[in-house]
Every structure is written in C-alpha cells, then in structure tokens.
Scaffold this motif. Structure first.
Motif, PDB file in Angstrom:
ATOM      1  N   ILE A  52       0.827  -1.199   0.000  1.00 10.90           N
ATOM      2  CA  ILE A  52       0.000   0.000   0.000  1.00 10.90           C
ATOM      3  C   ILE A  52       0.869   1.260   0.000  1.00 10.90           C
ATOM      4  CG2 ILE A  52      -0.216   0.056   2.519  1.00 10.90           C
ATOM      5  CD1 ILE A  52      -2.968   0.942  -0.040  1.00 10.90           C
ATOM      6  N   LEU A  53       1.993   1.240   0.714  1.00 14.45           N
ATOM      7  CA  LEU A  53       2.893   2.391   0.723  1.00 14.45           C
ATOM      8  C   LEU A  53       3.577   2.550  -0.628  1.00 14.45           C
ATOM      9  CD1 LEU A  53       4.507   2.169   4.279  1.00 14.45           C
ATOM     10  CD2 LEU A  53       2.654   3.648   3.501  1.00 14.45           C
ATOM     11  N   PHE A  54       3.842   1.440  -1.294  1.00 13.34           N
ATOM     12  CA  PHE A  54       4.416   1.512  -2.632  1.00 13.34           C
ATOM     13  C   PHE A  54       3.444   2.189  -3.591  1.00 13.34           C
ATOM     14  CE2 PHE A  54       4.524  -0.484  -6.865  1.00 13.34           C
ATOM     15  CZ  PHE A  54       5.774  -0.048  -7.295  1.00 13.34           C
ATOM     16  N   LEU A  55       2.164   1.813  -3.526  1.00 16.15           N
ATOM     17  CA  LEU A  55       1.151   2.436  -4.373  1.00 16.15           C
ATOM     18  C   LEU A  55       1.055   3.926  -4.075  1.00 16.15           C
ATOM     19  CD1 LEU A  55      -1.261   2.351  -6.348  1.00 16.15           C
ATOM     20  CD2 LEU A  55      -2.710   1.682  -4.415  1.00 16.15           C
ATOM     21  N   ALA A  56       1.007   4.284  -2.803  1.00 18.90           N
ATOM     22  CA  ALA A  56       0.882   5.692  -2.431  1.00 18.90           C
ATOM     23  C   ALA A  56       2.127   6.483  -2.835  1.00 18.90           C
ATOM     24  CB  ALA A  56       0.637   5.811  -0.931  1.00 18.90           C
ATOM     25  N   GLY A  57       3.302   5.912  -2.586  1.00 20.28           N
ATOM     26  CA  GLY A  57       4.538   6.612  -2.918  1.00 20.28           C
ATOM     27  C   GLY A  57       4.715   6.834  -4.407  1.00 20.28           C
ATOM     28  N   SER A  58       4.444   5.814  -5.198  1.00 23.21           N
ATOM     29  CA  SER A  58       4.586   5.965  -6.645  1.00 23.21           C
ATOM     30  C   SER A  58       3.541   6.938  -7.195  1.00 23.21           C
ATOM     31  CB  SER A  58       4.455   4.601  -7.339  1.00 23.21           C
ATOM     32  OG  SER A  58       3.153   4.056  -7.165  1.00 23.21           O
ATOM     33  N   THR A  59       2.371   6.994  -6.560  1.00 25.67           N
ATOM     34  CA  THR A  59       1.344   7.958  -6.964  1.00 25.67           C
ATOM     35  C   THR A  59       1.814   9.383  -6.698  1.00 25.67           C
ATOM     36  OG1 THR A  59      -0.449   6.381  -6.544  1.00 25.67           O
ATOM     37  CG2 THR A  59      -1.021   8.718  -6.552  1.00 25.67           C
ATOM     38  N   LEU A  60       2.365   9.629  -5.519  1.00 28.67           N
ATOM     39  CA  LEU A  60       2.873  10.961  -5.186  1.00 28.67           C
ATOM     40  C   LEU A  60       3.994  11.374  -6.133  1.00 28.67           C
ATOM     41  CD1 LEU A  60       2.914  10.810  -1.272  1.00 28.67           C
ATOM     42  CD2 LEU A  60       1.389  12.170  -2.730  1.00 28.67           C
ATOM     43  N   PHE A  61       4.833  10.424  -6.506  1.00 23.55           N
ATOM     44  CA  PHE A  61       5.932  10.731  -7.418  1.00 23.55           C
ATOM     45  C   PHE A  61       5.409  11.231  -8.762  1.00 23.55           C
ATOM     46  CE2 PHE A  61       8.593   9.235 -10.946  1.00 23.55           C
ATOM     47  CZ  PHE A  61       9.756   9.967 -10.701  1.00 23.55           C
ATOM     48  N   ASP A  62       4.438  10.530  -9.339  1.00 22.69           N
ATOM     49  CA  ASP A  62       3.929  10.949 -10.643  1.00 22.69           C
ATOM     50  C   ASP A  62       3.071  12.202 -10.553  1.00 22.69           C
ATOM     51  OD1 ASP A  62       4.867   9.082 -12.756  1.00 22.69           O
ATOM     52  OD2 ASP A  62       4.026   7.595 -11.408  1.00 22.69           O
ATOM     53  N   TYR A  63       2.414  12.406  -9.421  1.00 23.40           N
ATOM     54  CA  TYR A  63       1.727  13.680  -9.213  1.00 23.40           C
ATOM     55  C   TYR A  63       2.738  14.821  -9.249  1.00 23.40           C
ATOM     56  CZ  TYR A  63      -0.435  17.524  -6.650  1.00 23.40           C
ATOM     57  OH  TYR A  63      -0.877  18.762  -6.260  1.00 23.40           O
ATOM     58  N   ALA A  64       3.878  14.630  -8.568  1.00 21.07           N
ATOM     59  CA  ALA A  64       4.918  15.662  -8.557  1.00 21.07           C
ATOM     60  C   ALA A  64       5.478  15.903  -9.954  1.00 21.07           C
ATOM     61  CB  ALA A  64       6.035  15.257  -7.599  1.00 21.07           C
ATOM     62  N   MET A  65       5.652  14.827 -10.747  1.00 21.19           N
ATOM     63  CA  MET A  65       6.162  15.002 -12.105  1.00 21.19           C
ATOM     64  C   MET A  65       5.202  15.849 -12.943  1.00 21.19           C
ATOM     65  SD  MET A  65       9.122  13.555 -12.204  1.00 21.19           S
ATOM     66  CE  MET A  65       9.239  14.167 -10.505  1.00 21.19           C
ATOM     67  N   GLY A  66       3.905  15.632 -12.776  1.00 21.17           N
ATOM     68  CA  GLY A  66       2.928  16.434 -13.501  1.00 21.17           C
ATOM     69  C   GLY A  66       2.966  17.891 -13.092  1.00 21.17           C
ATOM     70  N   ARG A  67       3.083  18.159 -11.793  1.00 24.86           N
ATOM     71  CA  ARG A  67       3.159  19.536 -11.315  1.00 24.86           C
ATOM     72  C   ARG A  67       4.444  20.217 -11.785  1.00 24.86           C
ATOM     73  NH1 ARG A  67      -0.949  21.713 -10.948  1.00 24.86           N
ATOM     74  NH2 ARG A  67      -0.100  23.300  -9.531  1.00 24.86           N
ATOM     75  N   LEU A  68       5.549  19.472 -11.802  1.00 23.39           N
ATOM     76  CA  LEU A  68       6.820  20.051 -12.270  1.00 23.39           C
ATOM     77  C   LEU A  68       6.755  20.380 -13.757  1.00 23.39           C
ATOM     78  CD1 LEU A  68       9.348  17.798 -10.322  1.00 23.39           C
ATOM     79  CD2 LEU A  68       8.987  20.259 -10.007  1.00 23.39           C
ATOM     80  N   MET A  69       6.058  19.558 -14.540  1.00 23.68           N
ATOM     81  CA  MET A  69       5.899  19.868 -15.959  1.00 23.68           C
ATOM     82  C   MET A  69       5.138  21.176 -16.162  1.00 23.68           C
ATOM     83  SD  MET A  69       5.029  16.257 -17.838  1.00 23.68           S
ATOM     84  CE  MET A  69       5.952  14.774 -17.455  1.00 23.68           C
ATOM     85  N   ALA A  70       4.161  21.420 -15.293  1.00 22.96           N
ATOM     86  CA  ALA A  70       3.377  22.643 -15.409  1.00 22.96           C
ATOM     87  C   ALA A  70       4.176  23.865 -14.964  1.00 22.96           C
ATOM     88  CB  ALA A  70       2.101  22.521 -14.578  1.00 22.96           C
ATOM     89  N   ARG A  71       5.031  23.694 -13.969  1.00 22.21           N
ATOM     90  CA  ARG A  71       5.763  24.842 -13.420  1.00 22.21           C
ATOM     91  C   ARG A  71       7.047  25.120 -14.174  1.00 22.21           C
ATOM     92  NH1 ARG A  71       7.015  25.977  -7.007  1.00 22.21           N
ATOM     93  NH2 ARG A  71       7.966  28.047  -7.312  1.00 22.21           N
ATOM     94  N   PHE A  72       7.780  24.086 -14.531  1.00 21.91           N
ATOM     95  CA  PHE A  72       9.054  24.258 -15.236  1.00 21.91           C
ATOM     96  C   PHE A  72       8.921  23.663 -16.626  1.00 21.91           C
ATOM     97  CE2 PHE A  72       9.990  23.818 -10.672  1.00 21.91           C
ATOM     98  CZ  PHE A  72      10.608  25.043 -10.439  1.00 21.91           C
ATOM     99  N   THR A  73       8.238  24.381 -17.496  1.00 27.36           N
ATOM    100  CA  THR A  73       7.911  23.844 -18.823  1.00 27.36           C
ATOM    101  C   THR A  73       9.145  23.611 -19.681  1.00 27.36           C
ATOM    102  OG1 THR A  73       7.546  26.099 -19.629  1.00 27.36           O
ATOM    103  CG2 THR A  73       5.627  24.888 -18.813  1.00 27.36           C
ATOM    104  N   GLY A  74      10.200  24.328 -19.393  1.00 27.49           N
ATOM    105  CA  GLY A  74      11.418  24.143 -20.186  1.00 27.49           C
ATOM    106  C   GLY A  74      12.118  22.824 -19.926  1.00 27.49           C
ATOM    107  N   HIS A  75      11.738  22.156 -18.843  1.00 28.92           N
ATOM    108  CA  HIS A  75      12.368  20.879 -18.489  1.00 28.92           C
ATOM    109  C   HIS A  75      11.365  19.724 -18.542  1.00 28.92           C
ATOM    110  CE1 HIS A  75      14.966  23.961 -16.624  1.00 28.92           C
ATOM    111  NE2 HIS A  75      15.944  23.126 -16.909  1.00 28.92           N
ATOM    112  N   LYS A  76      10.319  19.861 -19.335  1.00 29.73           N
ATOM    113  CA  LYS A  76       9.278  18.825 -19.388  1.00 29.73           C
ATOM    114  C   LYS A  76       9.834  17.470 -19.788  1.00 29.73           C
ATOM    115  CE  LYS A  76       5.300  19.839 -21.258  1.00 29.73           C
ATOM    116  NZ  LYS A  76       4.277  20.362 -22.193  1.00 29.73           N
ATOM    117  N   ARG A  77      10.780  17.469 -20.724  1.00 33.29           N
ATOM    118  CA  ARG A  77      11.352  16.185 -21.156  1.00 33.29           C
ATOM    119  C   ARG A  77      12.069  15.488 -19.999  1.00 33.29           C
ATOM    120  NH1 ARG A  77      12.534  13.983 -26.122  1.00 33.29           N
ATOM    121  NH2 ARG A  77      11.899  15.915 -27.153  1.00 33.29           N
ATOM    122  N   LEU A  78      12.722  16.265 -19.147  1.00 29.39           N
ATOM    123  CA  LEU A  78      13.418  15.683 -17.992  1.00 29.39           C
ATOM    124  C   LEU A  78      12.419  15.014 -17.055  1.00 29.39           C
ATOM    125  CD1 LEU A  78      15.811  15.237 -16.071  1.00 29.39           C
ATOM    126  CD2 LEU A  78      15.401  17.558 -15.173  1.00 29.39           C
TER     127      LEU A  78
END
Length: 475
Positions: A52-78
């Motif tokens: 259950i912690l693996f599911l929650a942790g991996s979910t938070l990680f991809d949520y953060a990746m989506g937010r970073l794409m929105a905030r730092f658009t120049g590094h979306k590929r990263l």
C-alpha cells in the motif's frame, strides 16, 4: 479482495455506496473523490497490504512530475524521462527480476557468484495496470493534451479507483480527466451499472469458472493422457475461460464505475467474431491495445515509415505486449506469434479484404490461430505447449481420464455449451451500458431472470467457495 466474493458483495460495496451517497453528495460534493480514495486504499489493503505504501509513494511521485511539468515547462522532457524511468524500472524489477535470475543462474554460478541468498521478489497486485495508467497521465501532460491535476487527492483517486485498480481496464487519463471533478451521478447510471455488474458477476462465477475447471484439469494432465479430443476440449475451454473471465471483470468494473458517475470505455467487442488478427486486436482487451498503439506504436513511427519499419514496429510492440503479461518465455512467444500474423496480414494484403468477403472461412481461420495462441499463453513451458500441439494435430484416441469424467456433470456440460455461444456470436456493435440496459430492462423478462434466478444461483456458488480468482489478477 475480489468482486466475486460475499464480503465484497454484502459488506464492502454497500459500505462504499452508503458513504459516497450518504455523506459525500448530501453534505459536500467535494468529498466524493476523497471517499472513493479511502475505500480504494482499503480495497487494496485487503489484497496487498505490504504494497500500500508503494502504491501511495509511486502515486505521489507521478503527481509531482505532472506539477513540475506545469511549473518548469522548459524541463518537461526531464520530468517525463524520470517518470518513464522510475515507473518502467520498478515494473521491470518486480515482474522480471526472478525471471532474469533464473535465466542467468548457471552463468552466474560459473562466474563464482553465489545466488543462494536470493529471495524471490513478490509482485504487487495490479502493478501492470496502475503503472500504465500513471504513465498515460505523465505522457498526456507532457504532450499538452491534458492539464496536470492540481489536487493530489483527485490524482490519487484516479490511480487507485478500486473498480479497475488491480485488473483493468486501463483507463487513460485523457479519457477520464473531465469526469474526475465534473461527473454527474444519476439513477439511470446507477440502474445501468447495477445491471452491468450483475451480468458480469454471473458471467464470471457461472460460465468462466466452469470453463476454468475443464481448462485447469486438462492443462495439468501428463502428456501421455492427452489425446486429440481432450486436447481440443482443453484449448477451447481456456479460450472461453480467458474471454469470459476478463470480459466479466471489465463488465463489473464498468458497472461499478457507473454507480459512482464514471463512464469507462469498453474493453471487449465480441473478439471471437473477428475475421482477421488485426480485427481481433481491435476487439480484444481494447484498453491495452490502444495504450500500446498511442504510447508506443505511433511514437515509433507506426506505419508511416515504410513496410520494413512497420513490420519492425508491430513485432516489437507485440513482443513487449507478451512480456507485459508475465516473465515467461511462453508469453514472449505468444506475443511474437501474434506479431508474425499481423505482419503477414499486412504483407499479403489480407487485412484490406472487405469484412464481408469469405467471412465464415476467415472467422474459422482467425479463431483457430487465436486458439493455438491461447495454448501457448496457458502452458507453463514451451515444452508443454509442444506436447499439447502434438496431441491437437496428431490424431489419437484414449479413454477419458477419470478426473475429467468426474467434472462432466450435466450442469457443467450445459454451462460449457452455453459459454461456447461466445464463439459464434455475430460481429456486432459494442456492448455499451445503454445496450446492456436496453437488452435487460426493456426486454423485461431478462431482468427478472437475472435477478430472480441467475443471481441467486451465482451467490449460492460463491457461498460454496468454488470460484476461481480472476485470471488477470496475476498480471
């Protein structure tokens, strides 16, 4: 926890419905997603508490990746590269680490490496499905097709939504993002969802599990006990089981989604009425086929870069599709097998023949190819599949095994014959929830039979504890 259990049917599901409609809608509509998230995590806890912690942790990680794409658009590929690398790396570790160790054990031993301390890696339930869902989110956000979700609870609910969490269908983010915040519940949806769920439950418990008893027995027989008739019976039984089992799960997932206002896309469209392998893959496990098409086949170039590149892309996609199903050479060969026939259809031009030409002959040929593919898929080893094919295509006749005679009861035989209607259904339109509702409600008698006769029979079978787990739970 499985849908075809008394606990889910009479405890978990009523609790979700009461909490969702009694609190979230009557008091604060914003609590809908939080309510579903809590119960989805409880659902996962029953089946895989260690992850259950693996599911929650991996979910938070991809949520953060989506937010970073929105905030730092120049590094979306990263951010996309990180999401792809972490998700696919974890998927590869959990699904294929044991396989790779087993395949290289002899070589490692010769090199002086001690594997005696290796502990088998346990596979998290549903990892293949929720990983592909999370990747559809980060890829769609990267491509600019969808805006990233601002509320972490909404995103976590999308990933963990219990109707399709552990065995699909794979719900792409683009297909559901508007419904996450703006869906509308109604009595019509609840009614259609109840009908769809009940139909799927009965299909699973009564038909799929009966076919599974025949398939499990025959595929466990020693090669010496197989003759032509028994081998074909086993192949047909598994062909029916995997379709009825997985389509039943999809029916139940779609029905449960409707109870909470979601409309999931269909996952099956009468696949055994296909007139070619190309047609089959448009009808079978549609959510997986579309995922590979949109996120792998088309980015590789699809059919836009010449015949050789198209053949290469198809072969690679289906090799990976086979490997996605599990760490076994039988899955890889099954994927290559389908890739070969798809490429052959393109080279020979068979896929361009109008569907109505030689339909009966082409259906028989396609179904035979599919059945043989399921034999490879079902066998534990390639050697076993070789023995099975020998029995199927080399005529022999032996006395029926006593264990097979024991399950050839009138009830099982009738259920097997009824299941076999899936092989002769005409090619038709998609079985949507509206069509299911019309077929079962407007027909009147069908609804009465379903709820007054078939469903009680189904619950009786469940109470006896004789049902099998869903096939796709192990993927």
């Amino acid at each position: 926890m499985v849908f075809s259990s008394l606990f889910f049917l009479f405890a978990f599901l009523p609790a979700v419905i009461l909490a969702y409609y009694g609190r979230a809608l009557l008091l604060q509509k914003q609590l809908r997603n939080l309510t579903l998230l809590i119960f989805s995590y409880l659902f996962y806890l029953f089946g895989a508490p260690d992850f259950i912690l693996f599911l929650a942790g991996s979910t938070l990680f991809d949520y953060a990746m989506g937010r970073l794409m929105a905030r730092f658009t120049g590094h979306k590929r990263l951010w996309l590269t990180l999401s792809l690398g972490i998700n696919l790396g974890l998927l590869a570790w959990f699904k294929y680490a044991n396989f790779m160790v087993a395949q290289t054990a002899a070589t490692m031993t010769r090199l002086g490496l001690d594997l005696s301390g290796w502990e088998a890696v346990v596979l998290p339930v549903g990892i293949s499905f929720f990983t592909f869902q999370k990747l559809s989110y980060t890829i769609d956000v990267y491509r600019g097709r969808c805006r990233p979700i601002a509320n972490v609870i909404d995103f976590a609910m999308y990933v963990a939504l219990f109707p399709q969490l552990v065995a699909g269908p794979i719900v792409r983010f683009r297909d559901i993002h508007d419904q996450i915040r703006n869906r509308v519940e109604s009595w019509d949806k609840c009614h259609a969802g109840t009908m769809r769920f009940a139909w799927g439950l009965c299909k699973k418990v009564i038909l799929a599990d009966t076919c599974g008893r025949f398939a499990d027995l025959i595929f466990s027989l020693p090669a010496a006990d197989l003759d032509t008739m028994v081998a074909w019976l086993g192949a047909l039984a598994y062909t029916l089981q995997i379709y009825l089992d997985f389509s039943a799960y999809s029916d139940m997932a779609i029905g449960l989604g409707l109870l909470f206002g979601f409309r999931f896309l269909e996952n099956f469209n009468r696949p055994y009425s296909a007139v070619s392998l190309t047609d089959f893959w448009r009808r079978w496990h549609i959510s997986l086929s579309r995922w590979f098409r949109d996120y792998l086949y088309i980015p590789l170039g699809g059919n836009r870069k010449g015949h050789f590149r198209t053949a290469f892309n198809l072969t690679l996609v289906f090799l990976l599709c086979g490997f996605w199903h599990g760490a076994n050479w039988t899955f890889v060969v099954w994927g290559a097998y389908h890739g070969f026939f798809l490429v052959a259809e393109r080279i020979t031009g068979l896929r361009r023949i109008p569907d109505e030409r030689l339909r009966a002959l082409r259906r028989v040929f396609t179904l035979t190819v599919v059945i043989c593919g399921w034999v490879i898929f079902r066998c534990d080893t390639l050697s076993q599949s070789g023995h099975f094919f020998t029995a199927m295509f080399t005529f022999s006749a032996n006395p029926l095994p006593p264990a097979l005679l024991d399950i050839l009861t009138l009830e099982n035989t009738l259920c097997l014959i009824l299941s076999a209607t899936a092989l002769i259904l005409p090619a038709g339109s998609m079985d949507t929830e509206n069509q299911m509702e019309k077929r079962h409600v407007l027909a009147g008698a069908a609804a009465v039979v379903l709820f007054m006769i078939i469903l009680p029979w189904c619950i009786t079978v469940m109470a006896a504890g004789s049902q099998n787990p869903f096939i796709y739970y192990r993927f």
